[in-house]
Design a protein around this motif. Structure first.
Motif, PDB file in Angstrom:
ATOM      1  N   GLU A 196       1.119  -1.299  -0.286  1.00  0.00           N
ATOM      2  CA  GLU A 196      -0.159   0.110  -0.009  1.00  0.00           C
ATOM      3  C   GLU A 196       1.497   0.733   0.164  1.00  0.00           C
ATOM      4  O   GLU A 196       1.905   1.562   1.358  1.00  0.00           O
ATOM      5  N   HIS A 197       0.591   2.113  -0.629  1.00  0.00           N
ATOM      6  CA  HIS A 197       1.532   3.819  -1.058  1.00  0.00           C
ATOM      7  C   HIS A 197       0.561   4.822  -1.074  1.00  0.00           C
ATOM      8  O   HIS A 197      -0.748   4.667  -0.792  1.00  0.00           O
ATOM      9  N   VAL A 198       1.682   5.452  -0.297  1.00  0.00           N
ATOM     10  CA  VAL A 198       1.775   6.847  -0.349  1.00  0.00           C
ATOM     11  C   VAL A 198       1.867   7.435  -1.459  1.00  0.00           C
ATOM     12  O   VAL A 198       3.070   7.600  -2.153  1.00  0.00           O
ATOM     13  N   ARG A 199       0.999   8.120  -2.380  1.00  0.00           N
ATOM     14  CA  ARG A 199       1.438   9.670  -3.194  1.00  0.00           C
ATOM     15  C   ARG A 199       1.172  10.465  -3.075  1.00  0.00           C
ATOM     16  O   ARG A 199       0.824  11.653  -1.852  1.00  0.00           O
ATOM     17  N   ILE A 200       2.608  11.115  -3.436  1.00  0.00           N
ATOM     18  CA  ILE A 200       2.544  12.689  -2.711  1.00  0.00           C
ATOM     19  C   ILE A 200       3.005  13.722  -4.253  1.00  0.00           C
ATOM     20  O   ILE A 200       3.617  13.544  -5.421  1.00  0.00           O
ATOM     21  N   LEU A 201       1.523  14.071  -4.619  1.00  0.00           N
ATOM     22  CA  LEU A 201       1.309  15.342  -5.729  1.00  0.00           C
ATOM     23  C   LEU A 201       2.417  16.184  -6.652  1.00  0.00           C
ATOM     24  O   LEU A 201       2.897  16.471  -7.280  1.00  0.00           O
ATOM     25  N   ALA A 202       3.174  17.008  -5.229  1.00  0.00           N
ATOM     26  CA  ALA A 202       3.766  17.711  -5.377  1.00  0.00           C
ATOM     27  C   ALA A 202       3.487  18.757  -6.835  1.00  0.00           C
ATOM     28  O   ALA A 202       4.596  19.081  -7.208  1.00  0.00           O
ATOM     29  N   ALA A 203       3.082  19.343  -6.625  1.00  0.00           N
ATOM     30  CA  ALA A 203       2.291  20.272  -7.504  1.00  0.00           C
ATOM     31  C   ALA A 203       3.292  21.440  -7.629  1.00  0.00           C
ATOM     32  O   ALA A 203       3.933  22.042  -6.915  1.00  0.00           O
ATOM     33  N   GLY A 204       3.924  21.845  -8.849  1.00  0.00           N
ATOM     34  CA  GLY A 204       4.770  23.122  -9.375  1.00  0.00           C
ATOM     35  C   GLY A 204       6.023  21.896  -9.469  1.00  0.00           C
ATOM     36  O   GLY A 204       7.156  22.752 -10.025  1.00  0.00           O
ATOM     37  N   THR A 205       6.201  21.418  -9.361  1.00  0.00           N
ATOM     38  CA  THR A 205       7.686  20.714  -9.435  1.00  0.00           C
ATOM     39  C   THR A 205       7.367  19.284 -10.313  1.00  0.00           C
ATOM     40  O   THR A 205       6.350  18.775 -10.840  1.00  0.00           O
ATOM     41  N   GLY A 206       8.746  18.575 -11.294  1.00  0.00           N
ATOM     42  CA  GLY A 206       8.651  17.419 -12.145  1.00  0.00           C
ATOM     43  C   GLY A 206       8.193  16.212 -11.500  1.00  0.00           C
ATOM     44  O   GLY A 206       8.824  14.950 -11.808  1.00  0.00           O
ATOM     45  N   GLY A 208       6.204  14.646 -10.685  1.00  0.00           N
ATOM     46  CA  GLY A 208       5.914  13.461 -11.013  1.00  0.00           C
ATOM     47  C   GLY A 208       5.879  12.613 -11.661  1.00  0.00           C
ATOM     48  O   GLY A 208       5.306  11.729 -12.106  1.00  0.00           O
ATOM     49  N   ARG A 209       6.826  12.904 -12.297  1.00  0.00           N
ATOM     50  CA  ARG A 209       7.436  11.644 -13.262  1.00  0.00           C
ATOM     51  C   ARG A 209       7.817  10.731 -12.614  1.00  0.00           C
ATOM     52  O   ARG A 209       7.300   9.831 -14.094  1.00  0.00           O
ATOM     53  N   VAL A 210       7.653   9.752 -11.605  1.00  0.00           N
ATOM     54  CA  VAL A 210       7.658   8.536 -10.723  1.00  0.00           C
ATOM     55  C   VAL A 210       6.390   7.977 -11.345  1.00  0.00           C
ATOM     56  O   VAL A 210       6.734   7.009 -11.947  1.00  0.00           O
ATOM     57  N   ASP A 211       5.788   8.979 -10.900  1.00  0.00           N
ATOM     58  CA  ASP A 211       3.781   7.872 -11.128  1.00  0.00           C
ATOM     59  C   ASP A 211       4.020   8.418 -13.225  1.00  0.00           C
ATOM     60  O   ASP A 211       3.009   7.626 -13.205  1.00  0.00           O
ATOM     61  N   VAL A 212       3.840   9.333 -13.897  1.00  0.00           N
ATOM     62  CA  VAL A 212       4.327   8.473 -14.940  1.00  0.00           C
ATOM     63  C   VAL A 212       5.203   8.255 -15.522  1.00  0.00           C
ATOM     64  O   VAL A 212       4.710   6.608 -15.986  1.00  0.00           O
ATOM     65  N   ALA A 213       6.783   6.973 -14.872  1.00  0.00           N
ATOM     66  CA  ALA A 213       7.142   6.059 -15.300  1.00  0.00           C
ATOM     67  C   ALA A 213       6.155   4.732 -15.124  1.00  0.00           C
ATOM     68  O   ALA A 213       6.497   3.882 -15.500  1.00  0.00           O
ATOM     69  N   LEU A 214       6.405   4.435 -14.140  1.00  0.00           N
ATOM     70  CA  LEU A 214       5.710   3.266 -13.021  1.00  0.00           C
ATOM     71  C   LEU A 214       4.796   3.320 -14.057  1.00  0.00           C
ATOM     72  O   LEU A 214       3.627   2.303 -14.574  1.00  0.00           O
ATOM     73  N   GLU A 215       3.617   4.099 -14.184  1.00  0.00           N
ATOM     74  CA  GLU A 215       2.508   4.502 -15.270  1.00  0.00           C
ATOM     75  C   GLU A 215       2.885   3.198 -16.680  1.00  0.00           C
ATOM     76  O   GLU A 215       2.194   2.864 -17.009  1.00  0.00           O
ATOM     77  N   ASN A 216       4.175   4.090 -17.174  1.00  0.00           N
ATOM     78  CA  ASN A 216       4.236   3.326 -18.221  1.00  0.00           C
ATOM     79  C   ASN A 216       4.578   2.231 -18.599  1.00  0.00           C
ATOM     80  O   ASN A 216       4.690   1.917 -19.656  1.00  0.00           O
ATOM     81  N   GLN A 217       5.097   1.723 -17.414  1.00  0.00           N
ATOM     82  CA  GLN A 217       5.468   0.196 -17.349  1.00  0.00           C
ATOM     83  C   GLN A 217       3.847  -0.836 -16.940  1.00  0.00           C
ATOM     84  O   GLN A 217       4.070  -1.518 -16.834  1.00  0.00           O
ATOM     85  N   LYS A 218       2.928   0.126 -17.292  1.00  0.00           N
ATOM     86  CA  LYS A 218       1.737  -0.572 -16.531  1.00  0.00           C
ATOM     87  C   LYS A 218       0.691  -1.546 -15.075  1.00  0.00           C
ATOM     88  O   LYS A 218       1.419  -2.545 -15.310  1.00  0.00           O
ATOM     89  N   LEU A 219       2.255  -0.718 -14.418  1.00  0.00           N
ATOM     90  CA  LEU A 219       1.784  -1.015 -12.448  1.00  0.00           C
ATOM     91  C   LEU A 219       1.482  -0.532 -12.386  1.00  0.00           C
ATOM     92  O   LEU A 219       0.926   1.025 -12.264  1.00  0.00           O
ATOM     93  N   ARG A 220       0.341  -1.507 -11.539  1.00  0.00           N
ATOM     94  CA  ARG A 220      -0.752  -1.342 -10.707  1.00  0.00           C
ATOM     95  C   ARG A 220      -0.570  -0.572  -9.699  1.00  0.00           C
ATOM     96  O   ARG A 220       0.214  -1.641  -8.872  1.00  0.00           O
TER      97      ARG A 220
END
Length: 311
Positions: A196-206, A208-220
């Motif tokens: 179970e994960h904590v997601r940190i949005l951190a608006a205004g920074t880059g 969020g690329r972590v979430d993008v990278a993980l989603e690109n690998q079809k990881l849920r």
């Protein structure tokens, strides 16, 4: 319009009204009476053919034309000031200058303890004010001099700014020291996605690329908690079996105080480069040059090109 017909002292009043938005405050800053500031504003209105400011409950609100003048006037006055002070030296040991820095909460946790300690030792009269990089006016505030330096992973800062890379960092998995995944064999993809994960949005920074990278690998992943910033993350992880993917230097600041452990991610995620950013109007300011050199000396790791360059 012929500039010779404008009293340049009026532009100084205009500049400070744009910054402070109150006649009384501008009068105090410039050592003038309030009637004198009001008179100067009246002359500007007559010369420029615009109201420039409208009185509201929140202060003097600039008109669109006044906002259009804000950056050119600030740059012109700054250029004159630098030309007049070209021989002036900045002595950090004697200075009482205040600098305003923009950074994220994770940046505050990483940069401020080291930076404040360095100022205490080498520049005891220098003070800092910290604001958030997520504010909508970040670029305007840097252009007009209200913010001296921004630090972090900030893709929104484009033309008109200089940047200097400080360091690169990877992303790691952070969890409490007694977590079932905190010891033993390397973290597997299966155990990572099943946790179970904590997601940190951190608006205004880059970041969020972590979430993008993980989603690109079809990881849920199952997000038990989503938060807007990092400030409470250490406490949350230390009192739960949640895990989080975070920048490594932030993780290193939290390991001891919160009893946490870090593990390598089971999948590749591109590193991030952390920079300091400033507007071109401050590029040659001696005090600002000292601050940038101090920051580079404290945080530059020599692993990324450290040259100052416009973007």
């Amino acid at each position: 319009m012929d500039i010779s017909k404008i009293d340049l002292n009026l532009l100084v009043v205009l500049h400070h009204l744009l910054l402070k938005k109150r006649v009384s405050t501008v009068a105090e800053v410039l050592g003038m009476s309030q009637p004198a500031v009001s008179s100067a504003l009246g002359r500007l209105r007559s010369t420029l053919g615009d109201d420039l400011f409208l009185r509201t409950q929140g202060g003097m609100e600039p008109t669109p034309y006044a906002l259009q003048l804000a950056e050119p006037v600030a740059l012109a006055l700054d250029g004159l000031q630098q030309a007049l002070n070209v021989r002036a030296a900045f002595d950090p040991a004697l200075s009482t200058r205040s600098f305003t820095l923009a950074m994220t909460d994770v940046g505050e946790m990483y940069f401020l303890p080291v930076l404040v300690d360095a100022l205490t030792r080498s520049a005891p009269g220098v003070t800092l004010q910290v604001v958030s990089v997520t504010q909508a006016s970040l670029k305007e505030d840097m252009a007009t001099g209200r913010i001296d330096l921004a630090m972090g992973l900030l893709p929104q800062l484009q033309a008109g700014f200089f940047q200097q890379a400080l360091f690169r960092q990877k992303y790691i998995c952070l969890m409490r020291r007694g977590h079932p995944l905190a010891a033993g064999n390397p973290l597997t993809l299966s155990s990572f996605t099943q946790a179970e994960h904590v997601r940190i949005l951190a608006a205004g920074t880059g970041h969020g690329r972590v979430d993008v990278a993980l989603e690109n690998q079809k990881l849920r992943r199952h997000f038990r908690l989503t938060v807007p910033h990092y400030v409470a993350l250490g406490d949350v992880l230390s009192h739960s079996d949640l895990i989080a993917t975070v920048p490594e230097r932030f993780a290193d600041r939290t390991l001891g105080p919160f009893g946490l452990s870090k593990r390598e991610l089971p999948i590749p995620v591109a590193e991030s480069a952390i920079h300091q950013f400033w507007h071109s109007r401050l590029h040659r300011d001696p005090g600002h040059q000292w601050l940038r050199q101090l920051t580079w000396g404290l945080f530059g790791d020599g692993q990324v090109p450290g040259e100052e360059k416009p973007i």
